[in-house]
Each structure stands twice: as structure tokens, then as C-alpha cells.
Write an enzyme that holds these catalytic residues in place. Structure first.
Site, PDB file in Angstrom:
ATOM      1  CE  LYS A  48      -4.128  -1.939   2.200  1.00 48.71           C
ATOM      2  NZ  LYS A  48      -5.128  -1.760   3.277  1.00 48.71           N
TER       3      LYS A  48
ATOM      4  CG  ASN B  28      -7.632   0.951  -0.437  1.00 49.76           C
ATOM      5  OD1 ASN B  28      -7.741   2.123  -0.774  1.00 49.76           O
ATOM      6  ND2 ASN B  28      -8.659   0.215  -0.089  1.00 49.76           N
TER       7      ASN B  28
END
Ligand code: ATR
Length: 284
Positions: free
Chosen positions: A70, A91
């Protein structure tokens, strides 16, 4: 039916085998009658840049990014949404001209999960347990949606202090107060909404809980555990035993997916559709 018009979406992570995201997105696409498919892609660390570039070349419409990429993925995007940049966690990738733009749907997903349960953030006093990636998104969410005071409790105090400083500076408001978990008895004597954002209690470590002391649970009116495997952690059992309302992490997972789906397809997902996807998640 996959045909020549089918659009592809997917998830990049390592590992990806236990993901529930395909269930969320493939159920949504059935409900909307969209011709798309969502697939998991297991990508190794040294291939992440190639994977993002290759996905763009393959005309992949959008991607979710999960553990452990991420932050790393932010290096390979054409643009990043402001709040995602500040949280330091992306994300969701949305296809733009020349590459993907990164978003964080964990934070608004958490907020929408709370809204759907009538749990108020604005003006509330909140405790967050943990200071890892999940706690960081939760802390930004609380400040963004104007919580009153947020006590950020962590085993390692320095990590809580770092997040508190960053969030207080970003929102120009002194609303995050770091504390060592073992000092929880210093919390004011009132009732709180608590977000459990440590990894303690996660399958297979199901008999563990981050705070054992029963007096802590008397201070909780409502609690959310970001863990959804098991569906009821020992933490949530203790909250329930002390009369608190409980919620597991499935709804946050659901809504981070729904917001990504909305970004990719320019639709708005109704509560009725959200609930039917939640039923599928609960069956899994
Ligand atoms: P995630 O991305 O899921 O948030 P993480 O970044 O690894 O995962 O963070 C895990 C969190 O759980 C941290 O807050 C960690 O506390 P430390 O910062 O002190 O390491 C917390 N945690 C993990 N095991 C713990 C334990 N046995 N007792 C207390 N806290 C624990």
C-alpha cells in the site's frame, strides 16, 4: 459470461489467496449487470513496478492494492489523492490517461461502515488501540470527520506519538492524544467508542486480547474490531459481556470495496445492494 467486451479489475498483494475482495466485486458486478471480472494477482516485491505498468498496458480498468504494497505502490502512479498521500497508504488505483491515480478507500470505507450502524464520529470521544497501518487510517478518519478527542493507545508509545503529531499537524487541531496501552487506567472516567486496530486476536491467535483488564471494558459503550476473522474476537466478546454494542471488520472491508467499485464504474451503491453483498460475506 466473459466475452470480448469484459473489463478486468483485480487485486495485487502477497499473499492474496484468502482475499474476500473477488466476492465483493463479482457480486456487485452481477447486481449491476456490469460486464466485468475481478481477479487476484499474486505479485512478488521486486515485480511490483512491472505489475502496475503491465496492468496499464493490458487495459486493466482498476486495481486494489493490499498487504504489503500500500505504500510502495505510490512510487508508480501518475497522481495520488491528497488524503491518501498524507495517510501514506493507497489501496485503490483508478485508470487515468498515462497511468493510475491512487486513492485510499479504507478511511472513507470505515466511516461509511460506522454511518450504516449509526455510530457517530463527529463530536465523539474515541479510543483507538494500535499504531500500525490500520490504526493510522482510523486516526485520520476520526480527525477528518471531526471527532472530539481521540486517545491513541499503543504498546510502543513512540509509534502512537508519531501518528498523533502528524495528524494534529495536518488538521491543525490538537485532537489526538497518544498513550501507552499499559497506561489505559489513566483514561478519563467516561464511556467511549473504541476501535480495535491491533493484530491481536486475528486468526489463528484467537484466544488473545490486547487488554485483559476488566475495568477497561466498563468504559466502552460501542466497539469496532477491524478484524473479521474470526467474526467475533475475544475483544468483542469482552465488550459484549460488559454491555457494549459490537461490530466486526466485515463492514469496513465491504465499504472500502464499495467505494473502489463506485470510483471505477461511476455508480452509487445503494444500502440495499450493500446489504446483499454483506450477506454473501457473512456466508463465506
Ligand atoms: P496493520 O497494518 O494491520 O495495522 P501493523 O502495522 O503490523 O499491522 O501493526 C500491528 C499493530 O498491532 C501495532 O500497533 C502493534 O503494536 P506495536 O506498534 O507496539 O508493535 C500491535 N500489536 C501486535 N502484537 C501486539 C501485542 N502482542 N500486544 C500489543 N500490541 C500488539
Amino acid at each position: 459470461m466473459i466475452d470480448g467486451y469484459t473489463k478486468t479489475l483485480g487485486l495485487i498483494g502477497d499473499p492474496v489467496e484468502h482475499t474476500l475482495s473477488p466476492l465483493i466485486h463479482n457480486t456487485l458486478s452481477q447486481k449491476f449487470g456490469h460486464n466485468l471480472i475481478y481477479v487476484p494477482f499474486h505479485v512478488q516485491k521486486e515485480l511490483i513496478e512491472n505489475a502496475i505498468k503491465g496492468a496499464y498496458s493490458l487495459n486493466i480498468l482498476g486495481l486494489n492494492i493490499t498487504y504489503p504494497y500500500k505504500t510502495q505502490v505510490m512510487n508508480y502512479l501518475v497522481d495520488i489523492d491528497d488524503i491518501a498521500k498524507q495517510i501514506g497508504s493507497v489501496n485503490t488505483l483508478v485508470r487515468f490517461k498515462n497511468g493510475y491515480k491512487g486513492y485510499n478507500t479504507d478511511m472513507p470505507g470505515l466511516y461509511r461502515a460506522l454511518l450504516s450502524e449509526n455510530i457517530k464520529v463527529e463530536g465523539s470521544d474515541i479510543i483507538i488501540l494500535g499504531a500500525g497501518g490500520a490504526a493510522r487510517s482510523a486516526t485520520f478518519m476520526c480527525a477528518f470527520y471531526k471527532a472530539n478527542k481521540v486517545y491513541l493507545l499503543n504498546r510502543t508509545l513512540e509509534k502512537a506519538e508519531k501518528i498523533a503529531n502528524e495528524v494534529n499537524n495536518f488538521f491543525r487541531r490538537n485532537c489526538i492524544f497518544p498513550l501507552k496501552i499499559s497506561d489505559h487506567s489513566k483514561l478519563p472516567n467516561k464511556k467511549f467508542f473504541v476501535i480495535q486496530a491491533t493484530s491481536v486476536g486475528l486468526f489463528p491467535d484467537v484466544d488473545n486480547v490486547v487488554i485483559d483488564d476488566e475495568t477497561f471494558y466498563e468504559k466502552i459503550h460501542t466497539a469496532l474490531d477491524l478484524i473479521y476473522k474470526p467474526k467475533e474476537t475475544k475483544f468483542l466478546r469482552l465488550v459484549k459481556q460488559h454491555g457494549g454494542k459490537t461490530l466486526n471488520g466485515l463492514k469496513m472491508l465491504l465499504y472500502q470495496g464499495i467505494i473502489a467499485y463506485e470510483l471505477w464504474n461511476e455508480v452509487s451503491v445503494s444500502d440495499e445492494i450493500a446489504n446483499s453483498v454483506l450477506d454473501e460475506l457473512n456466508k463465506s
